[in-house]
Design a protein around this motif. Structure first.
Motif, PDB file in Angstrom:
ATOM      1  N   PRO A 229       0.867  -1.322  -0.049  1.00 46.03           N
ATOM      2  CA  PRO A 229       0.084   0.174  -0.016  1.00 46.03           C
ATOM      3  C   PRO A 229       0.849   1.428   0.049  1.00 46.03           C
ATOM      4  CG  PRO A 229      -0.692  -1.552   1.609  1.00 46.03           C
ATOM      5  CD  PRO A 229       0.539  -2.143   1.223  1.00 46.03           C
ATOM      6  N   GLU A 230       1.896   1.193   0.694  1.00 50.16           N
ATOM      7  CA  GLU A 230       2.842   2.468   0.660  1.00 50.16           C
ATOM      8  C   GLU A 230       3.636   2.835  -0.673  1.00 50.16           C
ATOM      9  OE1 GLU A 230       2.900  -0.514   2.860  1.00 50.16           O
ATOM     10  OE2 GLU A 230       5.147  -0.628   2.484  1.00 50.16           O
ATOM     11  N   MET A 231       3.708   1.663  -1.346  1.00 51.35           N
ATOM     12  CA  MET A 231       4.165   1.964  -2.942  1.00 51.35           C
ATOM     13  C   MET A 231       3.118   2.493  -3.642  1.00 51.35           C
ATOM     14  SD  MET A 231       6.977   1.304  -4.322  1.00 51.35           S
ATOM     15  CE  MET A 231       7.851   0.276  -5.023  1.00 51.35           C
ATOM     16  N   ASN A 232       1.922   2.006  -3.454  1.00 52.14           N
ATOM     17  CA  ASN A 232       0.651   2.443  -4.348  1.00 52.14           C
ATOM     18  C   ASN A 232       0.633   3.958  -3.864  1.00 52.14           C
ATOM     19  OD1 ASN A 232      -0.537   0.826  -5.878  1.00 52.14           O
ATOM     20  ND2 ASN A 232      -1.502  -0.542  -4.211  1.00 52.14           N
ATOM     21  N   ALA A 233       0.808   4.438  -2.738  1.00 48.80           N
ATOM     22  CA  ALA A 233       0.271   5.761  -2.308  1.00 48.80           C
ATOM     23  C   ALA A 233       1.752   6.699  -2.975  1.00 48.80           C
ATOM     24  CB  ALA A 233       0.470   5.799  -0.660  1.00 48.80           C
ATOM     25  N   ARG A 234       2.777   6.135  -3.023  1.00 46.83           N
ATOM     26  CA  ARG A 234       3.864   6.786  -3.649  1.00 46.83           C
ATOM     27  C   ARG A 234       3.608   6.903  -5.160  1.00 46.83           C
ATOM     28  NH1 ARG A 234       9.218   4.503  -1.773  1.00 46.83           N
ATOM     29  NH2 ARG A 234       9.863   5.296  -3.997  1.00 46.83           N
TER      30      ARG A 234
ATOM     31  N   ARG B 159       3.008  10.648  -7.119  1.00 48.50           N
ATOM     32  CA  ARG B 159       3.927  10.774  -8.268  1.00 48.50           C
ATOM     33  C   ARG B 159       3.162  11.075  -9.454  1.00 48.50           C
ATOM     34  NH1 ARG B 159       8.995   9.595 -11.572  1.00 48.50           N
ATOM     35  NH2 ARG B 159       7.636   9.264 -13.464  1.00 48.50           N
ATOM     36  N   ARG B 160       2.169  10.439  -9.784  1.00 52.13           N
ATOM     37  CA  ARG B 160       1.122  10.487 -10.916  1.00 52.13           C
ATOM     38  C   ARG B 160       0.513  11.795 -10.724  1.00 52.13           C
ATOM     39  NH1 ARG B 160       0.399  10.466 -16.109  1.00 52.13           N
ATOM     40  NH2 ARG B 160      -1.754   9.791 -16.475  1.00 52.13           N
ATOM     41  N   ALA B 161      -0.211  11.975  -9.540  1.00 51.34           N
ATOM     42  CA  ALA B 161      -0.797  13.365  -9.161  1.00 51.34           C
ATOM     43  C   ALA B 161       0.043  14.471  -9.461  1.00 51.34           C
ATOM     44  CB  ALA B 161      -1.282  13.424  -7.791  1.00 51.34           C
ATOM     45  N   MET B 162       1.532  14.515  -8.859  1.00 48.74           N
ATOM     46  CA  MET B 162       2.429  15.469  -9.214  1.00 48.74           C
ATOM     47  C   MET B 162       2.597  15.840 -10.549  1.00 48.74           C
ATOM     48  SD  MET B 162       5.563  15.983  -6.944  1.00 48.74           S
ATOM     49  CE  MET B 162       6.967  17.241  -7.550  1.00 48.74           C
TER      50      MET B 162
END
Ligand code: C2E
Ligand code: MG
Ligand code: MG
Ligand code: MG
Length: 277
Positions: free
Chosen positions: A15-20, A24-27
């Motif tokens: 899940p942490e990886m998904n959040a990152r 990143r995609r949002a940025m």
């Protein structure tokens, strides 16, 4: 998590990886929109003749006011811009904007613009520089392009040819962050820069470490021998400035003289300096 992944087959990452990845995609999406919505802007940090104390130019430093996040420093989005193929557009905008603003300053106040290695290697980079000069009417000798050793790491012949094309335009070329790379001296042999910028880390150590003075002395001596001018970055104290002056460094830049500021503030600084003179 592993159990979930096994059962559903969708969750490949913790899940942490998904959040990152999500962040990143949002940025990335926000950065793609940045050029169109005016959230990118430039600050200008004064560059000062260490002997006279006169402002002789400014370095343009990119800022991003990311919607709903606030100010993001360039170290946190230039790399992303390079990865997603946006650095060409962003870099071209920086050159155009910096030249446009600098053209409003009195001659011969100069402007220094940072260029990333990926941006430098895009085909026809020198045309981007030429276009920015032509559109603004800025005299080429008032523009300085700052490159880092990353530019010189690859494709030596192509890189040197492109540097020469930029020089032929009449633009100055500075080696930024000098001394932090693996083979800084080697680069001086490959190309004659107009200016060497001594990295902030050496200036910072001037206060406590006698070896730092020896390094500054050596870089200034070497530069003089090569006919290259010197700038010391990150000057924060009078003691540092005094040392740099006595070592013969030509130009200084740092919080002691001014933080990166709005174009309006920089224009005011220029006017104050002129009326004081
Ligand atoms: P740089 O070109 O070496 O810029 C100097 C950095 O040191 C700037 O950080 C500046 O704000 C900071 N600085 C200046 N004086 C002082 C001081 O007295 N003390 C301290 N602690 N810091 C000082 P900034 O603006 O965050 O930029 C970081 C880096 O991002 C720059 O390093 C440059 O490599 C890159 N960058 C900035 N603008 C652009 C741009 O338009 N295009 C590209 N490709 N890179 C850029
Ligand atoms: Mg720089
Ligand atoms: Mg630097
Ligand atoms: Mg840097």
């Amino acid at each position: 998590q592993a159990k979930d992944a096994g059962r559903g087959g969708f969750c490949f990452f913790a899940p942490e990886m998904n959040a990152r990845l999500f962040e990143r995609r949002a940025m990335e999406l926000d950065l793609r929109a940045a050029l169109g919505n005016g959230s990118l802007f430039l600050n200008y940090q004064p560059q000062v003749d260490v002997r006279t104390g006169q402002v002789i130019g400014a370095e343009a430093l990119l800022r991003w006011n990311r919607p709903e996040h606030g100010l993001v420093p360039p170290d946190r989005f230039i790399g992303l811009a390079e990865e997603i193929g946006l650095i060409g557009q962003i870099g071209a905008w920086v050159l155009q904007e910096a030249c446009r603003v600098a053209a409003t300053w009195p001659d011969p106040i100069g402007i220094a613009v940072n260029v990333s290695p990926v941006q430098f290697r895009l085909p026809g980079f020198h045309e981007t520089v030429r276009t920015a000069l032509e559109a603004s009417g800025l005299a080429p000798s008032r523009l300085e392009v700052e490159i880092t050793e990353g530019v010189l790491l690859k494709d030596t012949d192509d890189t040197l040819a492109e540097l020469s094309r930029i020089r032929e335009l009449g633009v100055h070329i500075a080696m930024d962050d000098f001394g932090t790379g693996y083979s800084s001296l080697g680069y001086l042999q490959k190309f004659r820069f107009d200016k060497i910028k001594i990295d902030r880390s050496f200036v910072k150590r001037l206060d406590e470490d006698p070896n730092a003075i020896a390094i500054v002395r050596a870089v200034v001596g070497l530069s003089e021998a090569l006919g290259v001018t010197t700038n010391a970055e990150g000057v924060e104290t009078v003691a540092q400035a005094d040392l740099l002056r006595s070592e013969g460094c030509a130009e200084v830049q740092g919080y002691l003289y001014g933080r990166p500021m709005s174009p309006e503030a920089f224009t005011q600084l220029l006017q104050a300096g002129r009326s004081a003179a």
